[in-house]
Enzyme design. Structure first.
Site, mmCIF file in Angstrom:
data_model
loop_
_atom_site.group_PDB
_atom_site.id
_atom_site.type_symbol
_atom_site.label_atom_id
_atom_site.label_comp_id
_atom_site.label_asym_id
_atom_site.label_seq_id
_atom_site.Cartn_x
_atom_site.Cartn_y
_atom_site.Cartn_z
ATOM 1 N N LEU A 56 0.855 -1.181 0.000
ATOM 2 C CA LEU A 56 0.000 0.000 0.000
ATOM 3 C C LEU A 56 0.893 1.233 0.000
ATOM 4 C CD1 LEU A 56 -2.592 -0.974 2.799
ATOM 5 C CD2 LEU A 56 -2.978 -1.026 0.328
ATOM 6 N N ASP A 57 0.382 2.341 -0.551
ATOM 7 C CA ASP A 57 1.109 3.606 -0.470
ATOM 8 C C ASP A 57 1.386 3.952 0.988
ATOM 9 O OD1 ASP A 57 0.893 3.860 -3.196
ATOM 10 O OD2 ASP A 57 -0.735 5.334 -3.133
ATOM 11 N N ARG A 58 2.443 4.715 1.228
ATOM 12 C CA ARG A 58 2.827 5.079 2.594
ATOM 13 C C ARG A 58 1.663 5.688 3.374
ATOM 14 N NH1 ARG A 58 6.665 10.127 3.095
ATOM 15 N NH2 ARG A 58 4.691 11.017 2.379
ATOM 16 N N THR A 60 -1.568 5.427 2.821
ATOM 17 C CA THR A 60 -2.785 4.617 2.830
ATOM 18 C C THR A 60 -2.694 3.620 3.978
ATOM 19 O OG1 THR A 60 -2.962 4.778 0.420
ATOM 20 C CG2 THR A 60 -4.239 3.040 1.489
ATOM 21 N N ARG A 160 -6.164 7.043 -6.242
ATOM 22 C CA ARG A 160 -5.962 8.478 -6.023
ATOM 23 C C ARG A 160 -6.058 9.252 -7.343
ATOM 24 N NH1 ARG A 160 -0.530 8.217 -2.414
ATOM 25 N NH2 ARG A 160 -0.873 10.479 -2.209
#
Length: 214
Positions: A56-58, A60, A160
C-alpha cells in the site's frame, strides 16, 4: 510479540500473516537510511521469514497480507496477478460524487513530476476502478462523499489518480487533492477495508475486514 505486531496483527498461521498497516508507514524500505523504516522491516525483526506479496502507499492504511514461506508467496501472488483476489477500499473525496460508476482510464508514472502519476488514455496498460457512494457528508462546511472503491486492476496510485480524474480527489491527499481538499483532513482518507483470497494450502476462501479509522 512486539508492540507493532500486537497493535497491527489481524490473522496469523504457519503460512500467512495479515496486518492492518497504519498510515504514514512505508510498506517496504525506500532508498536511504531515512526511508528504511517500513512494515516489512519491522516484520523481519519479529519474523525473519516474512515475504512481501503486495503493498500500500505510505499514506494509505489498511489490510496487507504477507507470506511466511516461498510456496505461499507464489500462490497468493498469482491470485493477485490473475485478479482472483477481492480488494475493497473506503475513501472520503471532495464534493458530491455520482452515486456509482467506474473509471476505465490507464494510469502511468509522470517522469516530469515524480512521484506523481497521471491518467493517460493512450497508455498501454488498462486501469479500472469501480465506485459506489456510501454517504454524503459535510466537513468544515464543504461537501464530501464517503465512497467504496473496488480496484479491478492494481496500478500505482490508481485510486488516487482516478478520483482526481473524476474531479473528486481524496481529501488529505498532498499529491492530488485541491488546496482546500488537503486542509479537510490531517491524513490521506484512503483505507484498505476488505481483502479476500484463497488460503495457499487449504484452498479455503478467506475474507478480512478492517473498518476505516476516519
Amino acid at each position: 510479540m512486539s508492540n507493532f505486531l500486537q497493535d497491527c496483527l489481524v490473522y496469523r498461521d504457519e503460512d500467512i500473516l495479515v496486518i492492518q498497516k497504519p498510515e504514514g508507514l512505508l510498506s517496504v524500505p525506500g532508498k536511504g537510511e531515512a526511508l528504511f523504516d517500513s512494515v516489512l522491516t519491522r516484520l523481519h525483526a519479529i519474523e525473519p521469514k516474512t515475504l512481501l506479496i503486495h503493498r500500500l502507499d505510505r499514506d494509505t492504511s489498511g489490510l496487507l497480507v504477507f507470506a511466511l514461506n516461498k510456496a505461499a508467496q507464489s500462490h497468493i501472488s498469482r491470485q493477485f496477478q490473475e485478479r482472483q483476489t477481492y480488494k475493497l477500499y473506503q475513501a472520503i473525496v471532495e464534493g458530491d460524487l455520482p452515486e456509482r460508476g467506474e473509471v476505465n482510464v490507464p494510469v502511468c508514472y509522470d517522469p516530469s513530476r515524480p512521484p506523481l502519476h497521471i491518467a493517460d488514455p493512450n497508455f498501454s496498460k488498462p486501469a479500472l476502478t469501480q465506485f459506489e457512494v456510501i454517504e454524503y457528508l459535510t466537513i468544515q462546511n464543504q461537501k464530501v462523499s464517503r465512497v467504496a472503491l473496488t480496484p479491478i486492476t492494481g496500478r500505482s496510485h490508481q485510486l488516487r489518480v482516478h478520483m482526481q480524474y473524476l474531479g473528486h480527489p481524496i481529501i488529505g491527499d498532498t499529491l492530488y487533492a485541491t488546496v482546500d481538499g488537503q486542509t479537510l483532513s490531517s491524513r490521506l482518507c484512503l483505507h484498505a477495508t476488505a481483502l479476500s483470497f484463497k488460503h495457499p494450502v487449504s484452498g479455503q476462501a478467506l475474507k478480512f475486514v478492517c473498518p476505516p479509522p476516519f
